[in-house]
Design a protein around this motif. Structure first.
Motif, PDB file in Angstrom:
ATOM      1  N   ASP A   3      -6.303   4.791  -3.407  1.00  0.00           N
ATOM      2  CA  ASP A   3      -6.937   5.963  -4.003  1.00  0.00           C
ATOM      3  C   ASP A   3      -6.108   7.210  -3.681  1.00  0.00           C
ATOM      4  O   ASP A   3      -5.848   7.525  -2.519  1.00  0.00           O
ATOM      5  CB  ASP A   3      -8.349   6.100  -3.431  1.00  0.00           C
ATOM      6  CG  ASP A   3      -9.158   7.172  -4.139  1.00  0.00           C
ATOM      7  OD1 ASP A   3      -8.575   8.059  -4.762  1.00  0.00           O
ATOM      8  OD2 ASP A   3     -10.401   7.118  -4.045  1.00  0.00           O
ATOM      9  N   THR A   5      -6.904  10.181  -3.792  1.00  0.00           N
ATOM     10  CA  THR A   5      -7.667  11.239  -3.115  1.00  0.00           C
ATOM     11  C   THR A   5      -7.740  11.024  -1.607  1.00  0.00           C
ATOM     12  O   THR A   5      -8.248  11.890  -0.879  1.00  0.00           O
ATOM     13  CB  THR A   5      -9.101  11.319  -3.664  1.00  0.00           C
ATOM     14  OG1 THR A   5      -9.809  10.113  -3.341  1.00  0.00           O
ATOM     15  CG2 THR A   5      -9.095  11.514  -5.181  1.00  0.00           C
ATOM     16  N   VAL A   6      -7.236   9.889  -1.133  1.00  0.00           N
ATOM     17  CA  VAL A   6      -7.283   9.569   0.287  1.00  0.00           C
ATOM     18  C   VAL A   6      -5.961   9.940   0.955  1.00  0.00           C
ATOM     19  O   VAL A   6      -4.890   9.565   0.479  1.00  0.00           O
ATOM     20  CB  VAL A   6      -7.589   8.075   0.508  1.00  0.00           C
ATOM     21  CG1 VAL A   6      -7.535   7.733   1.997  1.00  0.00           C
ATOM     22  CG2 VAL A   6      -8.960   7.724  -0.051  1.00  0.00           C
ATOM     23  N   GLN A   7      -6.051  10.660   2.045  1.00  0.00           N
ATOM     24  CA  GLN A   7      -4.879  11.057   2.825  1.00  0.00           C
ATOM     25  C   GLN A   7      -4.870  10.283   4.131  1.00  0.00           C
ATOM     26  O   GLN A   7      -5.888  10.189   4.813  1.00  0.00           O
ATOM     27  CB  GLN A   7      -4.927  12.562   3.125  1.00  0.00           C
ATOM     28  CG  GLN A   7      -3.840  13.028   4.085  1.00  0.00           C
ATOM     29  CD  GLN A   7      -4.114  14.414   4.644  1.00  0.00           C
ATOM     30  OE1 GLN A   7      -5.160  14.999   4.404  1.00  0.00           O
ATOM     31  NE2 GLN A   7      -3.164  14.931   5.410  1.00  0.00           N
ATOM     32  N   ASP A  56      -8.586   9.888   5.313  1.00  0.00           N
ATOM     33  CA  ASP A  56      -9.415  11.076   5.084  1.00  0.00           C
ATOM     34  C   ASP A  56      -9.575  11.295   3.581  1.00  0.00           C
ATOM     35  O   ASP A  56      -8.590  11.445   2.856  1.00  0.00           O
ATOM     36  CB  ASP A  56      -8.740  12.285   5.740  1.00  0.00           C
ATOM     37  CG  ASP A  56      -9.568  13.547   5.676  1.00  0.00           C
ATOM     38  OD1 ASP A  56     -10.169  13.829   4.617  1.00  0.00           O
ATOM     39  OD2 ASP A  56      -9.608  14.268   6.683  1.00  0.00           O
ATOM     40  N   ARG A  57     -10.825  11.317   3.138  1.00  0.00           N
ATOM     41  CA  ARG A  57     -11.115  11.590   1.722  1.00  0.00           C
ATOM     42  C   ARG A  57     -11.950  12.867   1.644  1.00  0.00           C
ATOM     43  O   ARG A  57     -13.148  12.847   1.860  1.00  0.00           O
ATOM     44  CB  ARG A  57     -11.866  10.413   1.096  1.00  0.00           C
ATOM     45  CG  ARG A  57     -12.101  10.560  -0.414  1.00  0.00           C
ATOM     46  CD  ARG A  57     -12.748   9.314  -0.984  1.00  0.00           C
ATOM     47  NE  ARG A  57     -14.062   9.072  -0.384  1.00  0.00           N
ATOM     48  CZ  ARG A  57     -14.749   7.928  -0.501  1.00  0.00           C
ATOM     49  NH1 ARG A  57     -14.226   6.912  -1.175  1.00  0.00           N
ATOM     50  NH2 ARG A  57     -15.928   7.798   0.056  1.00  0.00           N
ATOM     51  N   ALA A  95     -14.773   2.357  -0.009  1.00  0.00           N
ATOM     52  CA  ALA A  95     -13.342   2.633  -0.155  1.00  0.00           C
ATOM     53  C   ALA A  95     -12.512   1.353  -0.192  1.00  0.00           C
ATOM     54  O   ALA A  95     -11.274   1.413  -0.186  1.00  0.00           O
ATOM     55  CB  ALA A  95     -12.866   3.535   0.980  1.00  0.00           C
TER      56      ALA A  95
END
Length: 321
Positions: A3, A5-7, A56-57, A95
């Motif tokens: 994803d 958007t996930v860091q 982290d999202r 997730a």
């Protein structure tokens, strides 16, 4: 594909509560509190924030992997520079299926490799493992992922438990204890003068982590009545059994050991029963532990005493050089 958007980032102050909550959401059968996470992970003497990777999202923790190598020697001056450990990893249910678990593990392994590790073990890290290995029955997806990354089984310890409701010391063990005491043996609560010999015995004949656990337990206030010792008529400590050693959980049995020269004499069985009697006296409802080596003499003794296997773990290893 992971994803977008996930860091993936390293641990930051304030993450502890969010990681504990995400861990519990990901593994509700093995939950963890913020305090327990702090004590076992963040306050571990080898903790390095650079080895705790967080997914982290938008400010929400949806996964993590913790990799560790020794910064403080476990025994002597051996830092085991060629080895690293993965005590845990997880991805929250919402997730999963996007490659996040693989990305986290890959990032952690790359970090260990950069620190000089040639192999990584999941997850029998001491001193502060949460679980001794992977429960493949409970987490089959994690088992498949680790296998795809080259991890292979090296050991299969079992967790065991025995109810103490209605427990009473068997008459045969009561008679045996009386006979040994009449011969000059001491069977009872650890005394101050036996602390040093016990720690030396545990570290020399068994493993240094047991010696550490006994030492740190006593320093932190572990009541000596939780440690039963056997001292022969010559005054030598031959064996011991204890409970409440780890995290002050009175139901948790161990560590427990008898010198090789006294194995097969019934002394180990007697110490085990005397400790179970003591545990029942302190209102423990059960006796349990996380690790018994599959097929070992100790494991067979536990089964004969009434312990039953509750979980089996798989310890895994992969070469990463």
């Amino acid at each position: 594909m992971m994803d977008a958007t996930v860091q993936l980032r390293t641990f930051q102050p304030g993450d502890g509560a969010r990681i504990a909550a995400a861990w519990t959401a990901a593994a509700p059968q093995d939950p963890i509190t913020e305090t327990r996470f702090r004590d076992l992970i963040l306050l571990d003497r080898n903790f390095d924030p650079a080895g705790l990777f967080v997914a982290d999202r938008a400010g929400e923790v949806v996964g993590a992997v913790y990799v560790v190598r020794r910064r403080v020697a476990h025994d002597g001056d051996d830092l085991e520079r060629g080895r690293g450990w993965i005590p845990f990893f997880f991805v929250t249910p919402d997730a999963r299926g996007r490659g996040l678990g693989r990305a986290l593990l890959t990032r952690g392994i790359e970090w260990l490799r950069a620190q000089g590790a040639a192999e990584v073990v999941f997850s029998s890290y001491t001193p502060n493992y949460v679980l001794p290995g992977l429960d493949a029955d409970r987490y089959p997806e994690a088992a498949a992922l680790l296998s795809s990354l080259g991890f292979e089984t090296i050991e299969r310890p079992s967790s065991m438990e025995m109810s103490l409701r209605g427990y009473r010391l068997p008459e045969s063990e009561r008679v045996r204890a009386a006979e040994l005491r009449a011969e000059g043996w001491y069977l009872g609560t650890l005394r101050d003068e036996d602390i040093v010999p016990l720690i030396e015995l545990a570290g020399r004949e068994f493993n240094s982590d047991w010696a550490r656990a006994i030492r740190e337990g006593i320093v932190s206030g572990l009541p000596l009545e939780r440690i039963m010792v056997a001292r022969n008529p010559e005054g030598r400590v031959i064996g011991w059994a204890m409970h409440g050693t780890y995290e002050n959980v009175i139901d948790r049995f161990g560590p427990f050991g008898v010198l090789p020269e006294s194995r097969g004499t019934g002394l180990g069985r007697l110490l085990l029963h005397l400790t179970l009697e003591r545990m029942a006296a302190t209102q423990a409802h059960a006796a349990w532990f996380l690790w018994a080596d599959e097929g070992s003499a100790a494991s067979n003794l536990y089964v004969k005493t009434g312990f039953e296997i509750t979980r089996t773990f798989t310890i895994l290893r992969a070469e990463i050089s």
